[in-house]
Design an enzyme around this catalytic site. Structure first.
Site, PDB file in Angstrom:
ATOM      1  N   GLY A 201      -6.275   4.054 -15.286  1.00 12.88           N
ATOM      2  CA  GLY A 201      -4.971   4.589 -15.403  1.00 12.88           C
ATOM      3  C   GLY A 201      -3.938   4.291 -14.219  1.00 12.88           C
TER       4      GLY A 201
ATOM      5  CB  ALA B  71      -9.074   8.367 -17.548  1.00 15.37           C
TER       6      ALA B  71
ATOM      7  CB  CYS C  69       6.726  16.329  19.523  1.00 13.88           C
ATOM      8  SG  CYS C  69       7.141  15.691  18.243  1.00 13.88           S
TER       9      CYS C  69
ATOM     10  CG  ASN D 288      -3.180   2.437 -18.842  1.00 10.92           C
ATOM     11  OD1 ASN D 288      -2.585   3.192 -19.598  1.00 10.92           O
ATOM     12  ND2 ASN D 288      -3.011   2.088 -17.600  1.00 10.92           N
TER      13      ASN D 288
ATOM     14  CG  HIS E 135      -0.582   4.432  -2.410  1.00 13.55           C
ATOM     15  ND1 HIS E 135      -0.045   4.323  -3.698  1.00 13.55           N
ATOM     16  CD2 HIS E 135      -0.433   3.134  -2.051  1.00 13.55           C
ATOM     17  CE1 HIS E 135      -0.021   2.896  -4.064  1.00 13.55           C
ATOM     18  NE2 HIS E 135      -0.138   2.200  -2.872  1.00 13.55           N
TER      19      HIS E 135
HETATM   20  P1  OAD Z   1       2.193   5.329 -13.163  1.00 11.95           P
HETATM   21  O1  OAD Z   1       2.724   6.436 -13.293  1.00 11.95           O
HETATM   22  O2  OAD Z   1       2.759   4.005 -12.845  1.00 11.95           O
HETATM   23  O3  OAD Z   1       1.235   4.665 -13.962  1.00 11.95           O
HETATM   24  C1  OAD Z   1       0.312   5.633 -14.960  1.00 11.95           C
HETATM   25  C2  OAD Z   1      -0.607   4.936 -15.683  1.00 11.95           C
HETATM   26  O4  OAD Z   1      -1.614   5.770 -16.325  1.00 11.95           O
HETATM   27  C3  OAD Z   1       0.180   4.314 -16.922  1.00 11.95           C
HETATM   28  O5  OAD Z   1      -0.174   2.930 -17.072  1.00 11.95           O
HETATM   29  C4  OAD Z   1      -0.372   5.196 -18.030  1.00 11.95           C
HETATM   30  O6  OAD Z   1      -0.271   4.446 -19.378  1.00 11.95           O
HETATM   31  C5  OAD Z   1      -1.664   5.397 -17.797  1.00 11.95           C
HETATM   32  N1  OAD Z   1      -2.100   6.837 -18.223  1.00 11.95           N
HETATM   33  C6  OAD Z   1      -1.480   7.837 -18.731  1.00 11.95           C
HETATM   34  N2  OAD Z   1      -2.172   8.769 -18.947  1.00 11.95           N
HETATM   35  C7  OAD Z   1      -3.611   8.342 -18.834  1.00 11.95           C
HETATM   36  C8  OAD Z   1      -4.661   9.056 -19.395  1.00 11.95           C
HETATM   37  N3  OAD Z   1      -4.919  10.096 -20.075  1.00 11.95           N
HETATM   38  N4  OAD Z   1      -5.924   8.280 -19.065  1.00 11.95           N
HETATM   39  C9  OAD Z   1      -5.824   7.088 -18.829  1.00 11.95           C
HETATM   40  N5  OAD Z   1      -4.609   6.187 -18.443  1.00 11.95           N
HETATM   41  C10 OAD Z   1      -3.409   6.896 -18.664  1.00 11.95           C
HETATM   42  O7  OAD Z   1       0.962   5.542 -11.742  1.00 11.95           O
HETATM   43  P2  OAD Z   1       0.206   4.457 -10.792  1.00 11.95           P
HETATM   44  O8  OAD Z   1       0.002   3.177 -11.535  1.00 11.95           O
HETATM   45  O9  OAD Z   1      -0.894   5.108 -10.066  1.00 11.95           O
HETATM   46  O10 OAD Z   1       2.779   5.567  -5.051  1.00 11.95           O
HETATM   47  O11 OAD Z   1       1.664   4.286  -9.830  1.00 11.95           O
HETATM   48  C11 OAD Z   1       1.055   3.550  -8.590  1.00 11.95           C
HETATM   49  C12 OAD Z   1       1.949   4.023  -7.255  1.00 11.95           C
HETATM   50  O12 OAD Z   1       3.271   4.053  -7.712  1.00 11.95           O
HETATM   51  C13 OAD Z   1       1.645   5.440  -6.871  1.00 11.95           C
HETATM   52  O13 OAD Z   1       0.298   5.611  -6.209  1.00 11.95           O
HETATM   53  C14 OAD Z   1       2.716   5.921  -6.329  1.00 11.95           C
HETATM   54  C15 OAD Z   1       3.712   5.508  -7.122  1.00 11.95           C
HETATM   55  O14 OAD Z   1       4.947   5.540  -6.720  1.00 11.95           O
HETATM   56  C16 OAD Z   1       2.853   6.532  -3.915  1.00 11.95           C
HETATM   57  O15 OAD Z   1       2.858   7.590  -4.048  1.00 11.95           O
HETATM   58  C17 OAD Z   1       2.946   5.699  -2.595  1.00 11.95           C
END
Ligand code: OAD
Length: 259
Positions: A201, A245, A164, A227, A129
């Site tokens: 995560g 994590a 630019c 998770n 990303h």
């Molecule tokens: P999310 O914020 O959607 O999800 C975070 C996940 O981490 C959730 O499932 C939580 O339960 C879990 N979590 C929280 N604390 C944790 C811990 N200490 N240990 C383990 N797990 C934990 O984030 P992403 O899944 O990364 O896109 O989101 C995907 C994409 O959506 C991101 O890359 C971003 C976002 O919009 C862009 O920036 C383009």
């Protein structure tokens, strides 16, 4: 394994360690939760909102066209937080494992903490990303690394392309945009040929990243999820481990010194 809360969790971690140890090729998919214990806010869930905006309302080309100042202000805020954060035990354990064996990290995060934890080229993550610390031009093809404070007080103070002069934007793949085809192709290839996919995560809501674990599963590999909460991957995972994590990942990947 003193930090593991229950016998059931300890047993599941033991089984997952065995699967990972026996896997010749491992792919790791990480999301915002891997950086939670470094102090980086996740996108969804508690603490995921910024000034009542959701990530999906700000990380889009449309949002940037409508209000580039607001979008840059959000990314400037994320940058300022991340710059005070350091990799946690999960990033370090993943980087260490990538040095020892065929083990590739595919990350969704834009915080740069996997990159900082990497001690060798083998541990450098595949970046799905983009990065908070790169920007690219909205007009020409110029990209540059940048760690400055973002001044989003007005349109005039926003970052500009040094080639630019046009408005620059974060070098991040936004909702509605396509991932780099080469990077996605490599990630799919890794996932399709992995004996195990370790998913750490991520809410597994954003595709195509969320579909990578399924490629491993369908090819007969194991899926191990770490998770603090259930996700759409949980039911189909070979083993799903509930906990932070920074505790579970080092337990899963520690070398067998006691063997
Ligand atoms: P999310 O914020 O959607 O999800 C975070 C996940 O981490 C959730 O499932 C939580 O339960 C879990 N979590 C929280 N604390 C944790 C811990 N200490 N240990 C383990 N797990 C934990 O984030 P992403 O899944 O990364 O896109 O989101 C995907 C994409 O959506 C991101 O890359 C971003 C976002 O919009 C862009 O920036 C383009």
């Amino acid at each position: 394994m003193a930090d593991l809360a229950s016998d059931a969790l300890r047993a599941a971690v033991g089984r997952a360690r065995g699967l990972l140890r026996d896997a010749a090729r491992v792919v790791v998919l990480t999301g915002a939760g891997v950086s939670a214990e470094s102090g980086v806010p996740t996108f969804r869930g508690p603490g995921g909102l910024w000034k009542n905006y959701r990530a999906e309302d700000l990380a889009t080309p449309g949002a940037f066209t409508r209000d580039p100042r607001l979008v840059w202000e959000w990314y400037g805020w994320r940058r300022s937080i991340v710059q005070q954060c350091v990799p946690n035990a999960a990033h370090v354990a993943l980087a260490g494992a990538a040095d020892r064996r065929v083990f590739r990290i595919v990350k969704q995060n834009v915080d740069g903490l996997h990159v900082e934890a990497a001690q060798s080229p083998a541990a450098q993550p595949l970046e799905l990303h983009g990065s908070l610390f790169r920007m690219r031009c909205t007009r020409c093809t110029a990209r540059r690394a940048d760690r400055d404070v973002i001044d989003a007080t007005s349109l005039e103070t926003l970052p500009r392309c040094t080639a630019c002069g046009a408005l620059a934007r974060p070098d991040i793949v936004w909702f509605g945009e396509s991932l780099d085809a080469n990077v996605l192709g490599e990630a799919m290839e890794l996932a399709s040929h992995a004996d195990a996919c370790l998913v750490v995560g991520t809410s597994a809501l954003v595709h195509p990243a969320a579909g990578l674990a399924d490629l491993t599963r369908r090819a007969g590999g194991a899926v191990i999820e770490v998770n603090v909460a259930d996700t759409p991957l949980t039911n189909d995972a070979t083993i799903s481990l509930r906990g932070p994590a920074a505790v579970l990942v080092p337990e899963l990947l520690a070398p067998d010194s006691d063997a």
